[in-house]
Write an enzyme that holds these catalytic residues in place. Structure first.
Site: not given
Ligand code: MG
Length: 369
Positions: A165, A265
């Site tokens: 991240k 997703k």
């Molecule tokens: Mg991502």
């Protein structure tokens, strides 16, 4: 078979690591997940799950799932849960947009289709490709040394793919990428996911500074056009995620050659029915995929495993075992990580049974009176 009742439970999923941090100072410590049940006149009940990554990742939030279900469910009573295309048409006609609201219902109806036919969802989605699905581990944003220590820990746990991240201060992000890159073993893969956090010039600086590093760059900037500009100025393999929120965006990005890998997703696209269309499009176009969801517990993890395992291995970049990130299990029978991999279950449907003691009271309950 007809839908007679749609209900939902709210389940809190605390993070094993305490909290999860990504670009822009965003973080979550307890996920708010919604378990959706679709009951039928046959006595069969199907289950799905929707868990946004907090209210500030995608245009989705946990209470919105429940509010949307109360709005949508009355339109679906009396329909067949097995006619999934018709069910999705009806959902889109009754409620414009809000794909994440529809995702749990669609997932529950795939569970019902599997239970009614005696087949695992994986088979219904195309078959079981290979032995197992390779997982990535998301590495929460911290200082570079802490992220490197975290990667070492997860390498020991069996993971071979790591999603850092980043999306913060470019100088620190360059250090984050370099400190972790030196830990990569042959066959490991490293992704730097900025989660829209860099401006275009920051992204250009980072990709140039790590030009010698074997790293994938994921979703550097907020806007599609900014990502495309960065993509056209770097030789790093390139992943798009947040901006690919519909089939039309997927088509556009494919036409622009805007990515090498796309992150699909389930709730971002509105359920397994639409994600399967996106998945099959990507296979036809030769684009590899990360197959996952925004977040979730055991039920989401089971759905991800069925989707990923039914995807040809060549185009399966990575997937996720969200149930290993959280301390609460909301269902039995969900697949568990083994050596950094996940296998879809063999039982009919999603192959899970919700834990009644964890679900608590129904917070949505719509039925024919
Ligand atoms: Mg991502």
């Amino acid at each position: 078979m007809k839908i007679t009742r749609i209900f939902a439970h709210r389940v809190e999923l605390p993070l094993r690591e305490g909290s999860y941090h990504w670009a822009g100072g965003k973080s979550v410590s307890v996920f708010d997940s919604t378990v959706v049940g679709v009951e039928t006149d046959s006595g069969l009940i199907g289950y799905g799950e929707v868990c946004p990554l907090g209210p500030f990742y995608l245009p989705a939030y946990a209470e919105g799932v429940r509010a949307g279900l109360r709005e949508l469910a009355p339109h679906l009573l009396g329909l067949s849960p097995l006619d999934l295309a018709m069910l999705n048409e009806r959902m889109d006609a009754a409620l414009k947009g809000h794909p994440y609201v529809k995702s749990g219902i669609d997932m529950a109806c795939w569970d019902l289709l599997g239970k009614a036919s005696g087949l695992p969802v994986c088979t219904l989605l195309g078959g079981r490709f290979g032995e197992a699905v390779i997982l990535y581990r998301a590495i929460s944003q911290r200082d570079p040394d802490a992220m490197a220590a975290n990667v070492r820990e997860y390498q020991q746990a069996g993971y071979t793919r790591f999603q850092l991240k980043v999306g913060g201060d470019p100088t620190t992000d360059i250090a984050r990428i370099r400190s972790v890159a030196q830990l990569m073993r042959p066959g490991d893969r490293l992704v730097a996911d900025a989660n829209t956090g860099w401006t275009q010039h920051e992204a250009q600086c980072v990709v140039r500074a790590v030009a010698d590093v074997d790293v994938y760059i994921e979703q550097p900037c907020l806007e599609y056009e900014q990502c495309l500009a960065v993509r056209r100025n770097t030789s790093h393999p390139f992943v798009l995620d947040e901006v690919i929120d519909s089939l039309s965006m997927l088509r556009r990005a494919t036409n622009d050659l805007a990515m090498d890998v796309v992150n699909l997703k389930i709730s971002k696209l509105g359920g397994l029915t639409k994600t399967r269309i996106a998945r099959d499009w990507c296979v036809a176009m030769g684009i590899a995929m990360t197959l996952e969801d925004s977040w979730g517990g055991d039920i989401t993890t089971a759905a991800i495993a069925h989707l990923a395992h039914s995807t040809p291995e060549r185009y399966r970049f990575t997937s996720t075992d969200f149930n290993s990130y959280v301390t609460v299990s909301n269902a039995t029978g969900a697949p568990q990580r083994e050596d950094g991999c996940l296998r879809a279950g063999e039982l009919p449907g999603l192959g899970i049974t919700p834990r009644e003691e964890v679900l608590g009271d129904r917070v949505v309950d719509v039925f024919q009176r």
